[in-house]
Structures are given as structure tokens and as C-alpha cells.
Design a protein around this motif. Structure first.
Motif, PDB file in Angstrom:
ATOM      1  N   PHE A 109      36.320  38.932  46.286  1.00 23.35           N
ATOM      2  CA  PHE A 109      36.378  38.588  47.518  1.00 23.35           C
ATOM      3  C   PHE A 109      35.056  38.246  47.734  1.00 23.35           C
ATOM      4  O   PHE A 109      34.002  38.293  47.094  1.00 23.35           O
ATOM      5  N   GLN A 110      34.642  37.803  48.972  1.00 20.45           N
ATOM      6  CA  GLN A 110      33.338  37.221  49.605  1.00 20.45           C
ATOM      7  C   GLN A 110      32.364  38.326  49.488  1.00 20.45           C
ATOM      8  O   GLN A 110      31.314  37.801  49.183  1.00 20.45           O
ATOM      9  N   ARG A 111      32.448  39.612  50.191  1.00 22.53           N
ATOM     10  CA  ARG A 111      31.492  40.515  50.123  1.00 22.53           C
ATOM     11  C   ARG A 111      31.719  41.416  49.007  1.00 22.53           C
ATOM     12  O   ARG A 111      33.070  41.882  48.848  1.00 22.53           O
ATOM     13  N   PRO A 112      30.885  42.108  48.039  1.00 20.62           N
ATOM     14  CA  PRO A 112      31.249  42.971  47.313  1.00 20.62           C
ATOM     15  C   PRO A 112      31.881  44.148  47.848  1.00 20.62           C
ATOM     16  O   PRO A 112      31.409  44.794  48.787  1.00 20.62           O
ATOM     17  N   ASN A 113      32.992  44.838  47.167  1.00 19.26           N
ATOM     18  CA  ASN A 113      33.779  45.775  47.688  1.00 19.26           C
ATOM     19  C   ASN A 113      33.970  46.814  46.662  1.00 19.26           C
ATOM     20  O   ASN A 113      35.222  47.197  46.385  1.00 19.26           O
ATOM     21  N   PRO A 114      32.991  47.505  46.165  1.00 19.68           N
ATOM     22  CA  PRO A 114      33.318  48.560  45.090  1.00 19.68           C
ATOM     23  C   PRO A 114      33.839  49.672  45.612  1.00 19.68           C
ATOM     24  O   PRO A 114      33.552  50.117  46.826  1.00 19.68           O
ATOM     25  N   PHE A 115      34.606  50.293  44.812  1.00 21.32           N
ATOM     26  CA  PHE A 115      35.245  51.420  45.654  1.00 21.32           C
ATOM     27  C   PHE A 115      34.217  52.775  45.472  1.00 21.32           C
ATOM     28  O   PHE A 115      33.194  52.637  44.965  1.00 21.32           O
ATOM     29  N   GLN A 170      28.628  42.858  43.443  1.00 26.06           N
ATOM     30  CA  GLN A 170      29.697  41.846  42.886  1.00 26.06           C
ATOM     31  C   GLN A 170      29.889  41.538  41.498  1.00 26.06           C
ATOM     32  O   GLN A 170      31.139  41.460  41.141  1.00 26.06           O
ATOM     33  N   ARG A 171      29.177  41.825  40.554  1.00 25.86           N
ATOM     34  CA  ARG A 171      29.421  41.740  39.243  1.00 25.86           C
ATOM     35  C   ARG A 171      30.132  42.956  38.664  1.00 25.86           C
ATOM     36  O   ARG A 171      31.159  43.047  37.960  1.00 25.86           O
ATOM     37  N   LEU A 172      30.007  43.973  39.408  1.00 23.92           N
ATOM     38  CA  LEU A 172      30.887  45.259  39.071  1.00 23.92           C
ATOM     39  C   LEU A 172      32.490  44.739  39.553  1.00 23.92           C
ATOM     40  O   LEU A 172      33.496  45.266  38.751  1.00 23.92           O
ATOM     41  N   CYS A 173      32.633  44.077  40.867  1.00 26.42           N
ATOM     42  CA  CYS A 173      33.907  43.724  41.201  1.00 26.42           C
ATOM     43  C   CYS A 173      34.375  42.781  40.056  1.00 26.42           C
ATOM     44  O   CYS A 173      35.578  42.802  40.200  1.00 26.42           O
ATOM     45  N   ILE A 185      41.574  34.227  37.830  1.00 25.23           N
ATOM     46  CA  ILE A 185      40.388  34.797  38.764  1.00 25.23           C
ATOM     47  C   ILE A 185      40.387  34.194  39.849  1.00 25.23           C
ATOM     48  O   ILE A 185      39.771  32.745  39.693  1.00 25.23           O
ATOM     49  N   LEU A 186      40.623  34.277  41.044  1.00 24.64           N
ATOM     50  CA  LEU A 186      40.302  33.815  42.331  1.00 24.64           C
ATOM     51  C   LEU A 186      38.943  34.392  42.845  1.00 24.64           C
ATOM     52  O   LEU A 186      38.898  35.663  42.919  1.00 24.64           O
ATOM     53  N   MET A 187      38.118  33.647  43.453  1.00 22.29           N
ATOM     54  CA  MET A 187      36.867  33.852  44.096  1.00 22.29           C
ATOM     55  C   MET A 187      36.698  33.171  45.235  1.00 22.29           C
ATOM     56  O   MET A 187      36.575  32.122  45.392  1.00 22.29           O
ATOM     57  N   ASP A 188      36.691  34.115  46.549  1.00 18.05           N
ATOM     58  CA  ASP A 188      36.520  33.494  47.732  1.00 18.05           C
ATOM     59  C   ASP A 188      35.025  33.729  48.300  1.00 18.05           C
ATOM     60  O   ASP A 188      34.765  34.640  48.435  1.00 18.05           O
ATOM     61  N   GLU A 189      34.492  32.649  48.226  1.00 16.26           N
ATOM     62  CA  GLU A 189      32.932  32.450  48.296  1.00 16.26           C
ATOM     63  C   GLU A 189      32.183  33.757  47.811  1.00 16.26           C
ATOM     64  O   GLU A 189      31.515  34.616  48.386  1.00 16.26           O
ATOM     65  N   PRO A 190      32.260  33.927  46.451  1.00 18.94           N
ATOM     66  CA  PRO A 190      31.681  35.124  45.826  1.00 18.94           C
ATOM     67  C   PRO A 190      30.201  35.453  45.853  1.00 18.94           C
ATOM     68  O   PRO A 190      29.797  36.331  45.606  1.00 18.94           O
ATOM     69  N   CYS A 191      29.466  34.375  46.217  1.00 19.73           N
ATOM     70  CA  CYS A 191      27.974  34.368  46.395  1.00 19.73           C
ATOM     71  C   CYS A 191      27.419  34.150  47.894  1.00 19.73           C
ATOM     72  O   CYS A 191      26.117  34.363  47.929  1.00 19.73           O
ATOM     73  N   SER A 192      28.339  34.252  48.856  1.00 20.73           N
ATOM     74  CA  SER A 192      27.799  33.975  50.062  1.00 20.73           C
ATOM     75  C   SER A 192      26.784  35.029  50.835  1.00 20.73           C
ATOM     76  O   SER A 192      26.056  35.027  51.468  1.00 20.73           O
TER      77      SER A 192
END
Length: 276
Positions: A109-115, A170-173, A185-192
Motif C-alpha cells: 500500500f501507499q503508506r507502510p503498514n507493518p503489524f 515499506q521494505r518490511l511490508c 505484486i501490486l504496489m499503490d504509490e509505494p514511495c509517496s
């Protein structure tokens, strides 16, 4: 190759030649209730390549991306018309399990979302849910190496994933996605949400990952698309009935052609910064 909302042919429009097609999008329109968000898209995604979706905000890039792993199913008013096939299988066939679709087609996703778990458990979580029977330590290490993160975290696998920097998160995700062994792998603006150095590390990683995976990335960054993508699809938006706007695919071709010799004036205007 190009498309136009008023002159679509009935054939799949593809610049791929003899390359293997992983995902085929045939005359796809996407609706939220009565609102049409995307109209009549034809687009083939080739195996082990990076395809970038570019275009102004509101043109349907992310909406289409979410159809490829059926995330739009989670929105009650959303519906898809047309046909999307993955390896020849209709993704929206009633007999197809959307959970299995999401295992084969992962999402970053756009923003890193680690658990809110340890780095180790972030990677192991999806594998456990899917009943992974192999060596979990090996899977965690392999996934972190695949995301170019192992050397940075190997001595703190029990630390929280939330303790990492934004770029590391983000790399963890991405590693978490790799761990469920998808094919796409789908990436929705992964670096924004990342700084320039972290962005370049993720871009380098994308180049490495396409050796094993097919990648579709939504980006507003023209330079990023030109750096990482083998093919680029340019989307635009047009006013529909009642003043609403729908997105459509303007042109899809090899990235160097989209940026250096596009067939459509709208594409030329967008990639040269005249609008958007």
C-alpha cells in the motif's frame, strides 16, 4: 498502442507481442453504485515485467489496481463489468475464492503498514495463516533478503516492526508480501511517503523483484515510472453525464515509447508536464 473511450475495439489492446500474459483486462468498467469510475479498459500485463499506471488524480489507476486482487469486493457498492483473467482464469468467476486471489496477487500500500508485532512475526503471520509447513526461520530470512532488509534487521528480529524507519517499514511490508509467495505484486504509490534515498532503495528492489514476480505499480512520479517500468499505461479522466468524471486508458506501450514518442497528444502533454 493506444485506446480511446469512444473508439475502443473489441479486441484486447496489447503491445506485448509474444510475451506471456499474466493478467488480461478485457473491456473492464468499474462502478460504485450508479457512478462509473472507470470505462472500457483493455490491458495485458506481461510476466516478470514491471507495468506502471500513470495519470492525474481521479483517473481510476488505483481503482483498477484493486480489482486485480479483488480488494474492491470489500466495498459494498463496487462492481466490475467486463472480464479480468489471471493465468486464463476469470478472477470474478463465482467459484473463485477471493482469499486465494489475494494470496497469488499480493498488495503493497501507499503508506507502510507493518503489524504491531515483531519483525519476525510480521513476515511469518501470513505464512502461518496460509498453513505454511516449511522452515519458518528460513522463510523469514529469505523474504527479508528478497526485500533487501535482512542485513539491517537480522540482529533485531524480535523488535517491533513499528520501530523501523519509514523506508525500512515499506521494505518490511514488501517482505511480508513476498513471504506468502505470490506471483504478482501490486504496489499503490509505494514511495509517496518516503524520502528520496528510501525511494531509490525501493526502486532498486523493484528491479530485483521482477526476476521472480510480475509487478504493477501506480505512481504519480514520472521519473519513477521511467526508471522502473518496462511498460507504462497512461490513464486520464473525462467528464460524463451530469458532470461526473470517469477514468479511461489513453495509451499503453513500452515505457520508452510512452515517454519519448507517444501516439496520443494527451499522453505527450502529461509526460511533459503540461497538465496533471
Amino acid at each position: 498502442m493506444m485506446t480511446n473511450p469512444s473508439t475502443q475495439s473489441n479486441s484486447v489492446i496489447s503491445p506485448l507481442g509474444a510475451e506471456d500474459v499474466v493478467i488480461r483486462t478485457e473491456n473492464v468498467s468499474i462502478f460504485y453504485g450508479t457512478f462509473q469510475a472507470v470505462r472500457n479498459v483493455f490491458l495485458d500485463v506481461p510476466k516478470n515485467k514491471v507495468v506502471a499506471f500513470i495519470g492525474p488524480s481521479g483517473c481510476g489507476k488505483s481503482t483498477l489496481l484493486r480489482c486485480y486482487n479483488r480488494l474492491n469486493d470489500l466495498i459494498p457498492s463496487a462492481r466490475v463489468e467486463g472480464k479480468i483473467t489471471y493465468q486464463g482464469t476469470d478472477l470474478y468467476d463465482p467459484k473463485v475464492d477471493p482469499v486465494e486471489v489475494r494470496r497469488r496477487v499480493g498488495m503493497v500500500f501507499q503508506r507502510p503498514n507493518p503489524f504491531p508485532k515483531t519483525i519476525y512475526d510480521n513476515i511469518a503471520y501470513g505464512a502461518r495463516i496460509n498453513g505454511y509447513k516449511g522452515d519458518m526461520d528460513e522463510l523469514v530470512e529469505r523474504s527479508l533478503r528478497g526485500a533487501a532488509l535482512w542485513d539491517e534487521v537480522k540482529d533485531k528480529l524480535k523488535a517491533s516492526g513499528l520501530s523501523l524507519s519509514g523506508g525500512q517499514q515499506q521494505r518490511l511490508c514488501i517482505a511480508r508480501t513476498i513471504a506468502i509467495e505470490p506471483e504478482v505484486i501490486l504496489m499503490d504509490e509505494p514511495c509517496s511517503a518516503l524520502d528520496p534515498i528510501s525511494t531509490l532503495r525501493v526502486e532498486d528492489l523493484i528491479h530485483e523483484l521482477k526476476q521472480q514476480f510480475t509487478i504493477i505499480i501506480v505512481t504519480h512520479n514520472m521519473q519513477q515510472a521511467s526508471r522502473v517500468a518496462d511498460y507504462t499505461a497512461f490513464f486520464n479522466a473525462e467528464a460524463g453525464p451530469g458532470g461526473s468524471r470517469f477514468g479511461y486508458l489513453v495509451e499503453y506501450d513500452r515505457t520508452e515509447r510512452i515517454f519519448n514518442s507517444p501516439q496520443q497528444q494527451a499522453t505527450q502533454d502529461y509526460v511533459s508536464g503540461r497538465f496533471g
